[in-house]
Design a protein around this motif. Structure first.
Motif, mmCIF file in Angstrom:
data_model
loop_
_atom_site.group_PDB
_atom_site.id
_atom_site.type_symbol
_atom_site.label_atom_id
_atom_site.label_comp_id
_atom_site.label_asym_id
_atom_site.label_seq_id
_atom_site.Cartn_x
_atom_site.Cartn_y
_atom_site.Cartn_z
ATOM 1 N N ASN A 28 0.827 -1.212 0.000
ATOM 2 C CA ASN A 28 0.000 0.000 0.000
ATOM 3 C C ASN A 28 0.861 1.263 0.000
ATOM 4 O O ASN A 28 0.579 2.223 -0.720
ATOM 5 C CB ASN A 28 -0.907 -0.026 1.228
ATOM 6 N N ILE A 29 1.928 1.259 0.793
ATOM 7 C CA ILE A 29 2.835 2.419 0.837
ATOM 8 C C ILE A 29 3.548 2.598 -0.500
ATOM 9 O O ILE A 29 3.661 3.712 -1.023
ATOM 10 C CB ILE A 29 3.850 2.271 1.981
ATOM 11 N N LEU A 30 4.046 1.496 -1.073
ATOM 12 C CA LEU A 30 4.725 1.579 -2.376
ATOM 13 C C LEU A 30 3.760 2.062 -3.450
ATOM 14 O O LEU A 30 4.143 2.845 -4.338
ATOM 15 C CB LEU A 30 5.287 0.199 -2.751
ATOM 16 N N ASP A 31 2.507 1.614 -3.369
ATOM 17 C CA ASP A 31 1.471 2.078 -4.299
ATOM 18 C C ASP A 31 1.299 3.587 -4.171
ATOM 19 O O ASP A 31 1.229 4.316 -5.172
ATOM 20 C CB ASP A 31 0.163 1.355 -3.979
ATOM 21 N N ALA A 32 1.216 4.067 -2.928
ATOM 22 C CA ALA A 32 1.031 5.503 -2.702
ATOM 23 C C ALA A 32 2.220 6.317 -3.203
ATOM 24 O O ALA A 32 2.063 7.441 -3.684
ATOM 25 C CB ALA A 32 0.802 5.768 -1.216
ATOM 26 N N LEU A 33 3.416 5.751 -3.114
ATOM 27 C CA LEU A 33 4.630 6.486 -3.501
ATOM 28 C C LEU A 33 4.859 6.516 -5.006
ATOM 29 O O LEU A 33 5.309 7.528 -5.555
ATOM 30 C CB LEU A 33 5.848 5.869 -2.808
ATOM 31 N N PHE A 34 4.542 5.418 -5.685
ATOM 32 C CA PHE A 34 4.996 5.299 -7.070
ATOM 33 C C PHE A 34 3.892 5.206 -8.126
ATOM 34 O O PHE A 34 4.171 5.401 -9.313
ATOM 35 C CB PHE A 34 5.912 4.075 -7.207
ATOM 36 N N ILE A 35 2.663 4.905 -7.749
ATOM 37 C CA ILE A 35 1.599 4.793 -8.749
ATOM 38 C C ILE A 35 0.799 6.089 -8.781
ATOM 39 O O ILE A 35 0.162 6.463 -7.790
ATOM 40 C CB ILE A 35 0.674 3.602 -8.449
ATOM 41 N N GLU A 36 0.847 6.782 -9.910
ATOM 42 C CA GLU A 36 0.167 8.073 -10.040
ATOM 43 C C GLU A 36 -1.298 7.881 -10.439
ATOM 44 O O GLU A 36 -1.666 6.845 -11.014
ATOM 45 C CB GLU A 36 0.869 8.930 -11.102
ATOM 46 N N PRO A 37 -2.139 8.862 -10.160
ATOM 47 C CA PRO A 37 -3.534 8.802 -10.631
ATOM 48 C C PRO A 37 -3.600 8.910 -12.139
ATOM 49 O O PRO A 37 -2.624 9.308 -12.788
ATOM 50 C CB PRO A 37 -4.184 10.011 -9.948
ATOM 51 N N ALA A 38 -4.744 8.568 -12.707
ATOM 52 C CA ALA A 38 -4.897 8.525 -14.166
ATOM 53 C C ALA A 38 -4.534 9.851 -14.833
ATOM 54 O O ALA A 38 -3.880 9.880 -15.875
ATOM 55 C CB ALA A 38 -6.328 8.124 -14.518
ATOM 56 N N GLY A 39 -4.941 10.965 -14.243
ATOM 57 C CA GLY A 39 -4.673 12.268 -14.849
ATOM 58 C C GLY A 39 -3.419 12.940 -14.343
ATOM 59 O O GLY A 39 -3.156 14.090 -14.674
ATOM 60 N N GLY A 40 -2.613 12.214 -13.517
ATOM 61 C CA GLY A 40 -1.408 12.811 -12.955
ATOM 62 C C GLY A 40 -1.718 13.663 -11.735
ATOM 63 O O GLY A 40 -2.870 13.820 -11.337
ATOM 64 N N TYR A 41 -0.667 14.194 -11.149
ATOM 65 C CA TYR A 41 -0.819 15.060 -9.985
ATOM 66 C C TYR A 41 -0.981 16.509 -10.424
ATOM 67 O O TYR A 41 -0.665 16.881 -11.557
ATOM 68 C CB TYR A 41 0.402 14.941 -9.070
ATOM 69 N N ARG A 42 -1.440 17.347 -9.502
ATOM 70 C CA ARG A 42 -1.533 18.775 -9.795
ATOM 71 C C ARG A 42 -0.132 19.361 -9.950
ATOM 72 O O ARG A 42 0.829 18.895 -9.340
ATOM 73 C CB ARG A 42 -2.285 19.503 -8.679
ATOM 74 N N GLN A 43 -0.018 20.388 -10.772
ATOM 75 C CA GLN A 43 1.275 21.000 -11.040
ATOM 76 C C GLN A 43 1.294 22.492 -10.716
ATOM 77 O O GLN A 43 2.333 23.050 -10.390
ATOM 78 C CB GLN A 43 1.658 20.801 -12.507
ATOM 79 N N SER A 44 0.146 23.135 -10.804
ATOM 80 C CA SER A 44 0.116 24.591 -10.682
ATOM 81 C C SER A 44 0.375 25.078 -9.271
ATOM 82 O O SER A 44 0.540 26.267 -9.048
ATOM 83 C CB SER A 44 -1.234 25.120 -11.153
ATOM 84 N N ASN A 45 0.388 24.173 -8.266
ATOM 85 C CA ASN A 45 0.655 24.620 -6.913
ATOM 86 C C ASN A 45 2.086 25.129 -6.758
ATOM 87 O O ASN A 45 2.409 25.795 -5.776
ATOM 88 C CB ASN A 45 0.410 23.483 -5.921
ATOM 89 N N GLU A 46 2.964 24.828 -7.711
ATOM 90 C CA GLU A 46 4.333 25.298 -7.631
ATOM 91 C C GLU A 46 4.521 26.644 -8.346
ATOM 92 O O GLU A 46 5.593 27.219 -8.329
ATOM 93 C CB GLU A 46 5.277 24.255 -8.247
ATOM 94 N N LYS A 47 3.468 27.141 -8.962
ATOM 95 C CA LYS A 47 3.567 28.401 -9.697
ATOM 96 C C LYS A 47 3.275 29.585 -8.786
ATOM 97 O O LYS A 47 2.718 29.432 -7.703
ATOM 98 C CB LYS A 47 2.587 28.411 -10.869
ATOM 99 N N ASN A 48 3.659 30.771 -9.240
ATOM 100 C CA ASN A 48 3.308 32.006 -8.543
ATOM 101 C C ASN A 48 2.862 33.000 -9.600
ATOM 102 O O ASN A 48 3.672 33.551 -10.336
ATOM 103 C CB ASN A 48 4.508 32.539 -7.760
ATOM 104 N N LEU A 49 1.562 33.214 -9.691
ATOM 105 C CA LEU A 49 1.021 34.093 -10.732
ATOM 106 C C LEU A 49 1.506 35.528 -10.569
ATOM 107 O O LEU A 49 1.551 36.277 -11.537
ATOM 108 C CB LEU A 49 -0.504 34.058 -10.691
ATOM 109 N N MET A 50 1.849 35.922 -9.339
ATOM 110 C CA MET A 50 2.248 37.299 -9.087
ATOM 111 C C MET A 50 3.749 37.501 -9.198
ATOM 112 O O MET A 50 4.250 38.567 -8.897
ATOM 113 C CB MET A 50 1.772 37.723 -7.693
ATOM 114 N N GLN A 51 4.477 36.466 -9.592
ATOM 115 C CA GLN A 51 5.928 36.578 -9.703
ATOM 116 C C GLN A 51 6.297 37.690 -10.679
ATOM 117 O O GLN A 51 5.955 37.656 -11.849
ATOM 118 C CB GLN A 51 6.532 35.255 -10.196
ATOM 119 N N GLY A 52 6.995 38.698 -10.191
ATOM 120 C CA GLY A 52 7.360 39.826 -11.038
ATOM 121 C C GLY A 52 6.177 40.683 -11.410
ATOM 122 O O GLY A 52 6.290 41.635 -12.170
ATOM 123 N N PHE A 53 4.997 40.317 -10.911
ATOM 124 C CA PHE A 53 3.755 41.044 -11.205
ATOM 125 C C PHE A 53 3.609 41.271 -12.707
ATOM 126 O O PHE A 53 3.439 42.374 -13.183
ATOM 127 C CB PHE A 53 3.738 42.378 -10.467
#
Length: 339
Positions: free
Chosen positions: A297-322
């Motif tokens: 179960n732990i290995l599944d949680a670590l290495f098997i991704e969901p069908a659509g992948g993980y979210r990515q935009s949480n690493e962005k900053n829309l206000m960077q440099g404004f």
């Protein structure tokens, strides 16, 4: 003519008196800034559309009465205060407390983004999610916006995950950050791996999640069952072993049948010994099975991704440099924000 001139004079006197009355019902306010601001923006009585650009200390002429003031600057949160303007008097307000923003790229509690670019909100969602405000399509992926005052229903729709819905309330020109994701967040999905099935269900893999939960609960239940059975059979084994050690080897007759107590006790001792040994074996099998399922179960949680992948935009900053390219306006002209 004799009536006209006195009437004209009387009318002029009334307007002159009103003009003098208006002038006399004014007072002044001097604002003193105690932080290093080259310039700032002053909003009077919440009228953001008529903000005033100010360079350091300034004096303003205002009508008599109570007025609300908001000082907006690039690196500080909005500073609000109220002054009662008195006729013919210059009042002084010292801005002794202006809270500096800890992160210059996040304008929480600030009206600066709206003053500069008519933006009062940033919406973070998955890169391939579509944002709807009150049922109308807004944009795809993270975006900056100027949302109207009041309550709104915001939806994030994604073909790989369930629709997310949030109720928001825009109550001022101050900047707000809105988070509405569809896809799971990778770190959280991995942390949930410590709870069998939780990570899989969080990632939308419900069948596997229920399977891990069912197998874990079943193995634990059977391990407990065989453990208590082992304790019971082991106690009987010990009891009959003591009977065997103290039994007489002489034969006895029970209902006309000749038997030997030592033989009976030996057979019972052997029976409970074998049962206790088998229970201990089965208990250990299910304990190790539980540990194995938990590890998988732990290995599944670590290495098997969901069908659509993980979210990515949480690493962005829309206000960077404004700065952000907002695409085309309503009349089809490309425009962007840069400052």
């Amino acid at each position: 003519m004799r009536i006209f001139f006195p009437l004209l004079f009387f009318t002029f006197s009334i307007f002159h008196a009103q003009d003098n009355s208006n002038n006399s019902s004014l007072g002044q306010l001097k604002i003193i800034i105690h932080v290093d601001l080259n310039s700032y923006y002053l909003i009077i009585d919440k009228d953001y559309d008529k903000f005033i650009t100010v360079n350091q200390d300034s004096i303003f002429t205002l009508s008599v009465g109570i007025h609300d003031f908001t000082i907006v600057s690039n690196k500080y949160r909005d500073y609000n205060f109220t002054v009662n303007i008195v006729e013919g008097i210059t009042l002084t307000h010292d801005c002794n407390i202006i809270t500096e923003l800890k992160d210059k790229n996040i304008y929480y509690g600030s009206s600066y983004p709206w003053i500069k670019s008519k933006i009062n909100s940033e919406i973070y969602t998955d890169d391939d999610s579509e944002i709807f405000i009150d049922g109308k399509f807004l944009s795809k992926g993270p975006t900056l916006n100027d949302l109207s005052e009041g309550k709104h229903i915001i939806e994030a729709k994604n073909s790989f995950a369930e629709t997310s819905v949030r109720n928001i309330n825009i109550n001022s020109k101050q900047f707000q950050t809105i988070l509405i994701y569809n896809k799971p967040e990778k770190t959280w999905a991995q942390l949930l791996g410590f709870f069998p099935g939780a990570s899989q269900m969080y990632k939308g893999q419900n069948f596997r999640g229920y399977a891990y939960i069912g197998l874990t609960v079943t193995c634990i239940a059977l391990a407990i069952k065989y453990h208590y059975s082992f304790i019971n059979n082991n106690d009987n084994y010990i009891e009959y072993k003591q009977f065997y050690n103290g039994s007489d080897s002489k034969p006895i007759i029970i209902n006309g049948i000749i038997d030997y107590p030592v033989l009976i006790n030996a057979m019972e001792t052997q029976k409970y010994y074998d049962s206790a040994k088998n229970d201990a074996k089965m208990r250990d099998i299910f304990i190790y099975s539980t540990l194995g399922i938990y590890l998988i179960n732990i290995l599944d949680a670590l290495f098997i991704e969901p069908a659509g992948g993980y979210r990515q935009s949480n690493e962005k900053n829309l206000m960077q440099g404004f700065s952000m390219n907002l695409g085309k306006s309503a009349i089809g002209i490309n425009y962007s924000i840069k400052f």
